[in-house]
Design an enzyme around this catalytic site. Structure first.
Site, PDB file in Angstrom:
ATOM      1  N   LYS A  52       0.986  -1.198  -0.012  1.00 27.84           N
ATOM      2  CA  LYS A  52       0.134   0.012   0.061  1.00 27.84           C
ATOM      3  C   LYS A  52       0.703   1.235   0.068  1.00 27.84           C
ATOM      4  O   LYS A  52       0.405   2.315  -0.453  1.00 27.84           O
ATOM      5  CB  LYS A  52      -0.773  -0.043   1.120  1.00 27.84           C
ATOM      6  CG  LYS A  52      -1.737   1.186   1.320  1.00 27.84           C
ATOM      7  CD  LYS A  52      -2.992   1.208   0.374  1.00 27.84           C
ATOM      8  CE  LYS A  52      -3.775   2.222   0.405  1.00 27.84           C
ATOM      9  NZ  LYS A  52      -4.803   2.163  -0.660  1.00 27.84           N
ATOM     10  N   TYR A  53       2.063   1.082   0.472  1.00 26.96           N
ATOM     11  CA  TYR A  53       2.814   2.543   0.618  1.00 26.96           C
ATOM     12  C   TYR A  53       3.154   2.988  -0.741  1.00 26.96           C
ATOM     13  O   TYR A  53       3.802   2.440  -1.584  1.00 26.96           O
ATOM     14  CB  TYR A  53       4.030   2.319   1.305  1.00 26.96           C
ATOM     15  CG  TYR A  53       4.128   1.429   2.636  1.00 26.96           C
ATOM     16  CD1 TYR A  53       2.984   1.839   3.502  1.00 26.96           C
ATOM     17  CD2 TYR A  53       5.251   1.012   3.371  1.00 26.96           C
ATOM     18  CE1 TYR A  53       2.753   1.056   4.558  1.00 26.96           C
ATOM     19  CE2 TYR A  53       4.933   0.719   4.529  1.00 26.96           C
ATOM     20  CZ  TYR A  53       3.947   0.885   5.351  1.00 26.96           C
ATOM     21  OH  TYR A  53       3.795   0.506   6.573  1.00 26.96           O
ATOM     22  N   ASN A  54       2.470   4.349  -0.714  1.00 25.26           N
ATOM     23  CA  ASN A  54       2.586   5.027  -1.930  1.00 25.26           C
ATOM     24  C   ASN A  54       2.150   4.359  -3.324  1.00 25.26           C
ATOM     25  O   ASN A  54       3.164   4.595  -4.330  1.00 25.26           O
ATOM     26  CB  ASN A  54       3.994   5.807  -2.045  1.00 25.26           C
ATOM     27  CG  ASN A  54       4.069   6.648  -0.856  1.00 25.26           C
ATOM     28  OD1 ASN A  54       3.356   7.510  -0.520  1.00 25.26           O
ATOM     29  ND2 ASN A  54       5.328   6.743  -0.452  1.00 25.26           N
ATOM     30  N   GLY A 112       2.430   1.199  -4.159  1.00 24.62           N
ATOM     31  CA  GLY A 112       3.280   0.339  -4.514  1.00 24.62           C
ATOM     32  C   GLY A 112       4.759   0.779  -5.159  1.00 24.62           C
ATOM     33  O   GLY A 112       5.637   0.158  -5.196  1.00 24.62           O
TER      34      GLY A 112
END
Length: 329
Positions: free
Chosen positions: A57-59, A61
């Site tokens: 989920k971080y940015n 992918g």
């Protein structure tokens, strides 16, 4: 370097974990560039630490993609952890911990990370709609395939953690060896239940937000609300995307209690001649049940302020001052 085994396993990890939530851009604004990420990973590994944590989920992918590129020449030196379960699309099966979603999520993470396996695969958050037996059987399948070495969870309640470990036993599967949760001088609620329960059920503890989203190290001032936060702060970035969400963040983040704790952290840091960030992290590393502290620096300078905190031993009087001012209500 003092390595510890993670939970009821033989996997040895460093006292600090490099979190990568800032790697990449958010809302069109670059938070941490690939070049800066490369410098931070190099400094982190050169200092002897080995656990790096990311999530699909971080940015959107980007964090996994940047980390995969950075680690090409250093993969064997790293205990690589990622997470799944957060929304990845608009479809009904594009989120959660079902076998359908987890299988697609793992393959996508392996592609972005440019690796054949991850050392620690974690459920990013609980999924009340999927039976624990399905979740644990799916994760066990990943372990047996060789694409995952160990499994863990994040943000589970004590009851959810126990149910998951019991489900693993019922299906003859692999249990969790780690639990990643919010714990700091500003958030000590896990001490009452989650931490001791995790210890009894074989999970090591990875703590996130050790700096209280920046409050504990003086990144915000009393009386300054969401609209007054610095643009490059986390609250500033949240407010820029949504003023309403920024105001909500401010009410939970900028409390008098947290500013009182931050003042004592600053005072202790001044007495010891060390950055406040090192004090906040060192306090955690001296707490029972904590295996590794997840730090999420945005710049190499932020990382430098924290590196070495694993060697900082706070004297008893400093620990007493910090515990008194931060005691849960």
């Amino acid at each position: 370097m003092r390595y510890s085994t993670l939970g009821r396993s033989g996997l040895r990890v460093s006292p600090l974990t490099l979190g990568t939530m800032n790697f990449g851009a958010s809302g069109g604004t670059m938070i941490c560039s690939p070049d800066e990420a490369d410098r931070m990973v190099g400094a982190f590994l050169d200092a002897g630490h080995n656990l790096i944590d990311t999530a699909d989920k971080y940015n959107d992918g980007q964090a996994e993609e940047i980390l995969g590129s950075v680690l090409k020449r250093r993969r064997d030196a790293v205990v690589l952890a990622t997470k799944a379960g957060q929304p990845q699309g608009a479809g009904p099966n594009d989120r959660g911990l079902s076998r359908a979603h987890l299988t697609r999520a793992l393959e996508a993470s392996l592609r972005r990370l440019d690796t054949e396996y991850v050392d620690l695969y974690q459920c990013h958050l609980p999924d009340p709609d999927t039976p624990h037996e399905e979740i644990m059987a799916t994760l066990d399948m990943f372990v047996r395939s060789g694409k995952v070495r160990y499994i863990g969870c994040s943000n589970y309640s004590a009851a959810q953690l126990v149910e998951a470990q019991w489900a693993a036993e019922r299906v003859g599967g692999t249990p969790f060896i780690s639990h990643q949760l919010q714990y700091s001088l500003a958030a000590r609620e896990p001490e009452s239940e989650i931490l001791p329960v995790g210890a009894r059920h074989g999970t090591g503890t990875l703590t996130w937000s050790p700096l209280g989203a920046g409050v504990l190290v003086g990144r915000y001032q009393r009386g300054v609300g969401a609209t007054g936060a610095a643009q490059d702060s986390r609250l500033g970035r949240v407010t820029a995307r949504s003023e309403r969400l920024g105001r909500y963040w401010a009410t939970t983040l900028l409390t008098e209690r947290k500013f009182d704790i931050a003042q004592v952290v600053s005072d202790v840091a001044a007495d010891l001649g060390t950055p406040p960030a090192a004090v906040a992290v060192a306090w955690l590393l001296q707490r029972e049940h904590v295996t590794s502290v997840v730090i999420g620096p945005r710049t190499l300078g932020h990382l430098t302020d924290i590196l070495g905190s694993d060697d900082l031993r706070l004297p008893p009087e400093a620990m007493a001052r910090l515990e008194k001012v931060s005691a849960p209500a």
